[in-house]
Design a protein around this motif. Structure first.
Motif, mmCIF file in Angstrom:
data_model
loop_
_atom_site.group_PDB
_atom_site.id
_atom_site.type_symbol
_atom_site.label_atom_id
_atom_site.label_comp_id
_atom_site.label_asym_id
_atom_site.label_seq_id
_atom_site.Cartn_x
_atom_site.Cartn_y
_atom_site.Cartn_z
ATOM 1 N N UNK A 279 0.832 -1.073 0.066
ATOM 2 C CA UNK A 279 -0.006 -0.073 -0.115
ATOM 3 C C UNK A 279 0.787 1.282 0.147
ATOM 4 N N UNK A 280 2.213 1.316 0.040
ATOM 5 C CA UNK A 280 3.068 2.271 -0.040
ATOM 6 C C UNK A 280 4.372 2.225 -0.957
ATOM 7 N N UNK A 281 4.264 3.307 -1.879
ATOM 8 C CA UNK A 281 5.245 3.172 -2.719
ATOM 9 C C UNK A 281 6.566 3.847 -2.500
ATOM 10 N N UNK A 282 7.401 2.756 -2.909
ATOM 11 C CA UNK A 282 8.701 2.946 -2.490
ATOM 12 C C UNK A 282 9.287 3.810 -3.600
ATOM 13 N N UNK A 283 10.246 4.873 -3.260
ATOM 14 C CA UNK A 283 10.706 5.901 -4.214
ATOM 15 C C UNK A 283 12.262 5.702 -4.542
ATOM 16 N N UNK A 284 12.730 6.159 -5.545
ATOM 17 C CA UNK A 284 14.119 6.361 -5.759
ATOM 18 C C UNK A 284 14.401 7.788 -5.317
ATOM 19 N N UNK A 285 15.881 8.098 -5.462
ATOM 20 C CA UNK A 285 16.140 9.638 -5.191
ATOM 21 C C UNK A 285 15.514 10.518 -6.272
ATOM 22 N N UNK A 286 15.504 9.930 -7.458
ATOM 23 C CA UNK A 286 15.112 10.740 -8.712
ATOM 24 C C UNK A 286 13.683 11.006 -8.469
ATOM 25 N N UNK A 356 18.514 5.210 5.204
ATOM 26 C CA UNK A 356 18.987 4.058 4.067
ATOM 27 C C UNK A 356 18.070 2.710 4.442
ATOM 28 N N UNK A 357 18.567 1.738 3.764
ATOM 29 C CA UNK A 357 17.885 0.421 4.227
ATOM 30 C C UNK A 357 18.128 -0.378 5.443
ATOM 31 N N UNK A 358 19.158 0.076 6.326
ATOM 32 C CA UNK A 358 19.240 -0.484 7.613
ATOM 33 C C UNK A 358 18.595 0.275 8.667
ATOM 34 N N UNK A 359 17.945 1.635 8.249
ATOM 35 C CA UNK A 359 17.405 2.323 9.079
ATOM 36 C C UNK A 359 15.837 2.049 9.185
ATOM 37 N N UNK A 360 15.269 1.736 10.231
ATOM 38 C CA UNK A 360 13.771 1.235 10.411
ATOM 39 C C UNK A 360 12.897 2.559 10.766
ATOM 40 N N UNK A 361 13.238 3.661 11.038
ATOM 41 C CA UNK A 361 12.560 4.746 11.459
ATOM 42 C C UNK A 361 11.680 5.451 10.228
ATOM 43 N N UNK A 362 11.994 5.172 8.985
ATOM 44 C CA UNK A 362 11.087 5.734 7.907
ATOM 45 C C UNK A 362 10.333 4.780 7.496
ATOM 46 N N UNK A 363 10.648 3.456 7.541
ATOM 47 C CA UNK A 363 9.694 2.236 7.285
ATOM 48 C C UNK A 363 8.827 2.423 8.136
ATOM 49 N N UNK A 364 8.733 2.653 9.647
ATOM 50 C CA UNK A 364 7.816 2.851 10.816
ATOM 51 C C UNK A 364 7.072 3.952 10.564
ATOM 52 N N UNK A 365 7.725 5.024 10.311
ATOM 53 C CA UNK A 365 6.812 6.290 9.981
ATOM 54 C C UNK A 365 5.812 6.078 8.839
ATOM 55 N N UNK A 381 13.201 4.568 0.706
ATOM 56 C CA UNK A 381 13.749 3.473 1.320
ATOM 57 C C UNK A 381 15.446 3.808 1.529
ATOM 58 N N UNK A 382 16.095 4.366 0.186
ATOM 59 C CA UNK A 382 17.400 4.630 0.330
ATOM 60 C C UNK A 382 17.871 5.788 1.160
ATOM 61 N N UNK A 383 16.976 6.772 1.348
ATOM 62 C CA UNK A 383 17.442 7.634 2.160
ATOM 63 C C UNK A 383 18.557 8.579 2.014
ATOM 64 N N UNK A 384 18.982 9.015 3.042
ATOM 65 C CA UNK A 384 20.169 10.064 2.884
ATOM 66 C C UNK A 384 21.456 9.373 2.360
ATOM 67 N N UNK A 385 21.854 8.092 2.680
ATOM 68 C CA UNK A 385 22.924 7.469 1.877
ATOM 69 C C UNK A 385 22.800 7.507 0.206
ATOM 70 N N UNK A 386 21.491 7.308 -0.063
ATOM 71 C CA UNK A 386 21.392 7.260 -1.503
ATOM 72 C C UNK A 386 21.407 8.532 -2.171
ATOM 73 N N UNK A 387 21.006 9.346 -1.447
ATOM 74 C CA UNK A 387 20.855 10.826 -1.999
ATOM 75 C C UNK A 387 22.193 11.354 -1.909
ATOM 76 N N UNK A 388 22.985 11.088 -1.074
ATOM 77 C CA UNK A 388 24.290 11.603 -0.965
ATOM 78 C C UNK A 388 25.168 10.747 -2.054
ATOM 79 N N UNK A 389 24.905 9.504 -2.215
ATOM 80 C CA UNK A 389 25.930 8.845 -3.233
ATOM 81 C C UNK A 389 25.702 9.334 -4.464
ATOM 82 N N UNK A 390 24.474 9.967 -4.737
ATOM 83 C CA UNK A 390 24.049 10.582 -6.102
ATOM 84 C C UNK A 390 24.281 11.935 -6.382
#
Length: 395
Positions: A279-286, A356-365, A381-390
């Motif tokens: 029921x929730x869409x998972x997004x990429x940084x883009x 990122x994937x190992x952080x559960x806070x955004x999943x739970x939110x 799901x990729x969160x701050x690490x994905x954003x920074x990597x790009x």
């Protein structure tokens, strides 16, 4: 010289290569292995004597081997980086890579776990096993990690999917419990399961992904020259060395270089968030960048200190105070999240992100928002690490 030290379940053997110039300080090597079969600890230690002798000879230093059947203790040992050399199954090595170890080599190919049922069972596929009894090796075994990981990645919880989950001391015992009808489904390493299936009628209803078999990793703080000697000795061995020829006694007949990528999958099991969320869409940084450009708010649910240090440009702080376990089926009542006080409009689109994937806070939110009736919830799901990597804008 060889001597036994017996502190509880942790056994130690010392190996000393005594010829030639003086040795460097002794190295500590921890050995653990998947409890596929019941074995005496003394036999395991003797089996690993050739490996210790070989490494002692090439590194020109004393090797102290520790062996334990306690996988939980071994996982804790990886977090403290208290040994120089680690020999163990994939999830032990995968854990060690997060705490300052470098992968060196894998031995004897790969392995996978299988879910097995008796021939007379009405269970034909894994979906039929819902509400049944499951037999697993020990809680922190590779078998348990792979089984739990397969369920967790699908957003399912093992303990609620099955009526009962029982842990046994080895793969053999889990299969014996299946044979005795103490459980309806058993998980075991596929080679052990094949041996059991050749004697007992039954079938495999599910396989896990394959992961590296037994491997070895070195502490990155170990002297560089010693690391190089050990690496060369295993990856470019001299077959004329008598000690190397003896490695086959522990099944070390196929030595291949290992990389961190080999352990990426298994290193995420047991603590990474699911890759699906109903029921929730998972997004990429883009995706996030596009939605933010349209005015959709991104909520950074990390703690305030992390947000203030650096965050995605334009992200709004909204801490998810997490006290519950990092697992599917966590108890949200233990947590605190002031979403309802912050966002009144439940038709308003929301994006949640953390580390990122190992952080559960955004999943739970995201789950929290969905449970309160918010209709347009997005999870980055990729969160701050994905954003920074790009190399996307931060502030």
């Amino acid at each position: 010289m060889r001597r036994f030290i017996v502190p509880g379940v942790f056994f130690v053997l010392n190996f000393l290569y005594s010829s030639g110039p003086a040795f460097a300080a002794a190295l500590a090597m921890s050995v653990t292995q998947e409890a596929s079969e019941e074995q005496r600890i003394a036999d395991v230690l003797e089996n690993y004597a050739p490996l210790a002798n070989y490494l002692s000879a090439v590194a020109r230093t004393q090797i102290k081997i520790g062996y334990s059947r306690n996988m939980t203790a071994e996982l804790q040992r990886t977090r403290t980086a208290s040994v120089d050399i680690l020999v163990g199954p994939a999830h032990i090595i995968g854990s060690a890579l997060r705490y300052g170890y470098e992968p060196l080599a894998t031995f004897s190919g790969s392995e996978k776990m299988v879910f097995v049922v008796p021939e007379a069972s009405a269970i034909k596929v894994l979906e039929d096993a819902r509400g049944k009894r499951l037999g697993l090796p020990s809680t922190d075994s590779l078998a348990a990690y792979l089984a739990l990981g397969e369920f967790n990645s699908k957003g399912l919880q093992l303990k609620s999917y099955f009526q009962q989950v029982r842990n046994y001391s080895s793969h053999e015992i889990a299969l014996y419990a299946l044979e005795m009808s103490a459980v309806d489904v058993a998980v075991a390493e596929y080679r052990v399961a094949e041996k059991w299936l050749s004697k007992n009628k039954g079938r495999v209803i599910q396989e896990t992904k394959s992961v590296p078999s037994l491997g070895i990793a070195l502490n990155a703080t170990l002297d560089q020259a010693i690391r190089r000697k050990i690496r060369d000795a295993l990856l470019s061995p001299n077959p004329k060395r008598p000690a190397f020829a003896q490695l086959a006694s522990v099944g070390i007949v196929e030595i291949k270089p290992a990389t961190a990528e080999d352990y990426h999958y298994v290193s995420t099991l047991g603590y990474f968030t699911p890759t699906v969320l109903s029921g929730i869409k998972i997004l990429t940084a883009e995706d996030v960048q596009d939605l933010m450009a349209k005015g959709v708010p991104l909520y950074d649910v990390r703690i305030d200190k992390e947000y203030k240090e650096k965050h995605i440009k334009g992200a709004l702080p909204l801490t998810y105070a997490e006290k519950s376990k990092k697992e599917v089926g966590y108890d949200a009542a233990q947590d605190e999240f002031k979403l309802a006080e912050t966002v009144k409009d439940k038709d308003s689109p929301l994006i949640f992100a953390c580390n990122g994937g190992e952080c559960w806070k955004s999943y739970k939110a995201s789950v929290w928002a969905q449970s309160l009736g918010y209709k347009n919830v997005y999870w980055f799901r990729g969160g701050f690490p994905e954003w920074k990597a790009k190399n996307l804008p931060m502030e």
